[in-house]
Design an enzyme around this catalytic site. Sequence first.
Site, mmCIF file in Angstrom:
data_model
loop_
_atom_site.group_PDB
_atom_site.id
_atom_site.type_symbol
_atom_site.label_atom_id
_atom_site.label_comp_id
_atom_site.label_asym_id
_atom_site.label_seq_id
_atom_site.Cartn_x
_atom_site.Cartn_y
_atom_site.Cartn_z
ATOM 1 N N HIS A 188 30.517 39.527 29.899
ATOM 2 C CA HIS A 188 29.632 40.061 28.866
ATOM 3 C C HIS A 188 28.731 38.986 28.238
ATOM 4 O O HIS A 188 27.517 39.145 28.151
ATOM 5 C CB HIS A 188 30.446 40.703 27.749
ATOM 6 N N GLU A 217 35.799 39.949 17.066
ATOM 7 C CA GLU A 217 36.470 41.236 16.879
ATOM 8 C C GLU A 217 37.647 41.091 15.926
ATOM 9 O O GLU A 217 38.348 40.076 15.956
ATOM 10 C CB GLU A 217 36.994 41.752 18.222
ATOM 11 N N GLU A 243 44.963 60.784 48.236
ATOM 12 C CA GLU A 243 45.262 59.357 48.077
ATOM 13 C C GLU A 243 44.044 58.552 48.556
ATOM 14 O O GLU A 243 42.958 59.112 48.718
ATOM 15 C CB GLU A 243 46.508 58.993 48.906
ATOM 16 N N LEU A 244 44.241 57.270 48.864
ATOM 17 C CA LEU A 244 43.075 56.406 49.070
ATOM 18 C C LEU A 244 42.803 55.981 50.515
ATOM 19 O O LEU A 244 41.860 55.240 50.773
ATOM 20 C CB LEU A 244 43.208 55.147 48.197
ATOM 21 N N LYS A 288 34.252 45.931 35.736
ATOM 22 C CA LYS A 288 34.913 44.641 35.583
ATOM 23 C C LYS A 288 36.411 44.839 35.303
ATOM 24 O O LYS A 288 36.770 45.842 34.720
ATOM 25 C CB LYS A 288 34.244 43.806 34.499
HETATM 26 C C1 BG6 Z 1 35.834 44.935 26.898
HETATM 27 C C2 BG6 Z 1 36.975 43.993 26.687
HETATM 28 O O1 BG6 Z 1 35.228 44.692 28.144
HETATM 29 O O2 BG6 Z 1 34.895 44.758 25.846
HETATM 30 C C3 BG6 Z 1 37.631 44.236 25.341
HETATM 31 O O3 BG6 Z 1 37.936 44.171 27.730
HETATM 32 C C4 BG6 Z 1 36.603 44.163 24.228
HETATM 33 O O4 BG6 Z 1 38.669 43.276 25.118
HETATM 34 C C5 BG6 Z 1 35.417 45.059 24.554
HETATM 35 O O5 BG6 Z 1 37.230 44.597 23.032
HETATM 36 C C6 BG6 Z 1 34.302 44.836 23.538
HETATM 37 O O6 BG6 Z 1 33.260 45.716 23.769
HETATM 38 P P1 BG6 Z 1 32.864 46.838 22.722
HETATM 39 O O7 BG6 Z 1 31.699 47.511 23.331
HETATM 40 O O8 BG6 Z 1 34.061 47.739 22.590
HETATM 41 O O9 BG6 Z 1 32.561 46.127 21.440
#
Ligand code: BG6
EC number: 1.1.1.49
Length: 479
Positions: A233, A209, A86-87, A141
């Site tokens: 990002h 996306e 465990e942690l 993250k």
């Molecule tokens: C992730 C997000 O960090 O990045 C996702 O939580 C997203 O929602 C994804 O789809 C996009 O990154 P990639 O590299 O899969 O295009």
Amino acid sequence: MAENKETIFVIVGASGDLTYRLLMPAIFRLHQMGQWLSPVVGYAPDAWDDNAFKEHVHTGLKEFVPSFDEKTWDTFSLLLSFQRGELAGKDFEGLSKAVGDGPAVFYLALPPSLFGTAAQGLADAKLNTALNGARRLVVEKPFGHDLASAETLRMQLHQGWQEEQIFRIDHFLGKETAQNLLVFRLTNRFLESIWDAEHIRSVQITYAETLGLEGRWRYYDQAGALRDMLQNHLMQLFTLVAMDPPATWAADSLHNHKTEVLRAVRPIEPSEVDQRAVRGQYLAGTVAEQAVPGYLQEPHIPAQSTTETFAALKLWVDNWRWHGVPFYLRSGKRLARDYAEVAIQLKEVPRGLFGEGHENWLIFRMKPDEAIDMVVWSKEPGLVLNTRRRILSTPYRRQEEMEYSAYEQLLLAVLQGDRTPFPRYDEVEEAWRIVDPVLQAWAHGRPHGYPAGSEGPSQQDQLMQSGIAWRHLLSNPSD
Ligand code: BG6
């Protein structure tokens, strides 16, 4: 460069999804390419032994690594072992013995709510220091939910670990285009002289996306597009475009410059959130010729959810280089197309001898393929001096060139102790400072609806300065 094979790589949370789908496949691929020889210790509360762990990993690799082969597995499996626990500090005793006193990496493949506990437990067990090598902690993250919780997490991590030991994964920094942004900027002389407000009219960073929730409703409905994509990002991509060149390619020099440009971003006042940010939520529609439900009709999503699935921001950078240049960042789910780019729009020449409207663009395309395009103008062949738009385009990689995933790049960098592609805490903090007022404003009201399969809410156009328009997702990449 092959990694240091003495370093032991421990995955805390080795029975979870992240390990199964992403970490192990990346490590295996690196091993396949002769880049990974380090022992990997899986750590989890499950009643497993080495063999059960190996079997679990083996199943995942067969599913997630298209190039999987049993011959590589035979040598790879020799690197794997398992420790149950465990942690809390006392739980890590077995792990302490397994790791010894050499260099080691502890990757927390855990829900973020457990980062603090695990980091503290490892430190209590004295796994944070070693006589004969560096100890590193890796977290992924989200780094907090807002500015205040990010600071709480920082304090928890810093109780047992120094900032230099903490590697924060933002997987976009392992993407080739993100890495190329600085390389391209800083190796081509002609660019530096135009990289400023004198020559650049706007910068547009788009990550569109077609995907929806992909079963991640529990996380996503709490997060939304601003936290999920923009705070981390897209803000990192923005930073790489806008930062000043560092004096050396040393991690701290790079991070200092990144932080400095983030600090120069003009705060978004609560009263101007509507002029600086737009949010949307997808409605039922058609994506890639498939009818898809709206966000509120997705399984498990509360009928009244106000979570945004599209977010756009306009940023101003209050420094000499960027005075008056708008930076636009946007990302959304269930959009018309999987398309991503960093697009730099140049100003027109001061006097149009051959007509008006001659705009140049420099485009770093990330999806659907990686390429660099320049939109230029030339004479149309013929008897009159007409102009026409041309695209100078170069694919980022040659067909035969190896493709490394973002995880492969970043895991190797962790092993090598290279901190350049990992955001330092002050970058994370500044990024939260920028988006926090928007999050607070968005705690009220509702996002604009946009049909799934569209380019997002039409209200995003209100962010544009006069004479600037969003680039279209549906036209050809460089149109
Ligand atoms: C992730 C997000 O960090 O990045 C996702 O939580 C997203 O929602 C994804 O789809 C996009 O990154 P990639 O590299 O899969 O295009």
